[in-house]
Design a protein around this motif. Structure first.
Motif, PDB file in Angstrom:
ATOM      1  N   VAL A   2      -4.659 -13.329  13.178  1.00 14.88           N
ATOM      2  CA  VAL A   2      -3.286 -13.310  13.673  1.00 14.88           C
ATOM      3  C   VAL A   2      -2.976 -11.887  14.117  1.00 14.88           C
ATOM      4  CG1 VAL A   2      -0.854 -13.690  13.133  1.00 14.88           C
ATOM      5  CG2 VAL A   2      -2.601 -15.162  12.101  1.00 14.88           C
ATOM      6  N   PRO A  11       3.235 -17.331  12.261  1.00 17.81           N
ATOM      7  CA  PRO A  11       2.451 -18.560  12.119  1.00 17.81           C
ATOM      8  C   PRO A  11       3.072 -19.505  11.087  1.00 17.81           C
ATOM      9  CG  PRO A  11       1.036 -16.637  12.027  1.00 17.81           C
ATOM     10  CD  PRO A  11       2.454 -16.133  11.964  1.00 17.81           C
ATOM     11  N   SER A  44      -0.511 -18.143  17.171  1.00 18.84           N
ATOM     12  CA  SER A  44      -1.780 -18.006  16.447  1.00 18.84           C
ATOM     13  C   SER A  44      -2.686 -19.213  16.670  1.00 18.84           C
ATOM     14  CB  SER A  44      -1.510 -17.861  14.942  1.00 18.84           C
ATOM     15  OG  SER A  44      -1.030 -19.093  14.415  1.00 18.84           O
TER      16      SER A  44
END
Length: 182
Positions: free
Chosen positions: A18, A26, A55
């Motif tokens: 990420v 996320p 993500s």
């Protein structure tokens, strides 16, 4: 750079990077677990759209659980690069990634989807336009999953079939009012 993990299916426990991008949040493990309990643990044969993919954790989770096709749409180059790297590493042949503005892409898309994930950047206030675009792409018995900073009213003809809240995030699964499924 952080990471999230896929919680079910063939890539269970696989980690996704990420990137540190402002506004990127996320979907948490807890919320994803609830969502996939609602949907069922397998999505065999489903056609899935992950608009505003970020993500990509929702789309990768769907592919991990057997979705036939997962289309991810993301406008940020760094995030698209990360999605493509994860796709390659996992050999995720069911996933297609588009670098595009999700609203523009959805407006031009001729396809229909069984499940559409909508998790646009909260600060951009795109919920009404994103929902309208998603409704036009939804298969007859399809579902729309929405994450937002506050309750979002279901569009006309739809109902919030399931909903929850985790901290500041509201999430709901929408279906057509005349949908006999589930």
């Amino acid at each position: 750079m952080g990471e999230v993990r896929i919680i079910g299916g063939q890539w269970k426990r696989s980690k996704l990077p990420v990137p540190d991008v402002p506004g990127l949040r996320p979907t948490s493990d807890r919320v994803r677990e609830t969502l996939f309990n609602w949907l069922g643990q397998t999505l065999d044969g489903w056609r899935v759209l992950d608009a505003f993919a970020g993500s990509g954790v929702l789309g990768f989770e769907a592919a991990s659980r057997g979705a036939a096709t997962v289309v991810m749409v993301e406008r940020e180059a760094a995030l698209v690069d990360g999605l493509r790297a994860s796709q390659k590493r996992l050999q995720a042949g069911a996933i297609t990634i588009h670098r595009a503005n999700a609203l523009n892409w959805m407006t031009a898309c001729p396809d229909r989807f069984d499940l559409i994930f909508l998790d646009p950047p909260f600060a951009d206030d795109l919920f009404d336009r994103a929902l309208a675009a998603a409704v036009a792409l939804l298969a007859e018995d399809g579902l729309i999953y929405v994450e937002s900073p506050h309750d979002i009213p279901a569009p006309a003809g739809f109902t919030a079939w399931r909903q929850g809240r985790a901290g500041a995030v509201h999430y709901q699964l929408l279906r057509r009012e005349d949908n006999p499924a589930s």
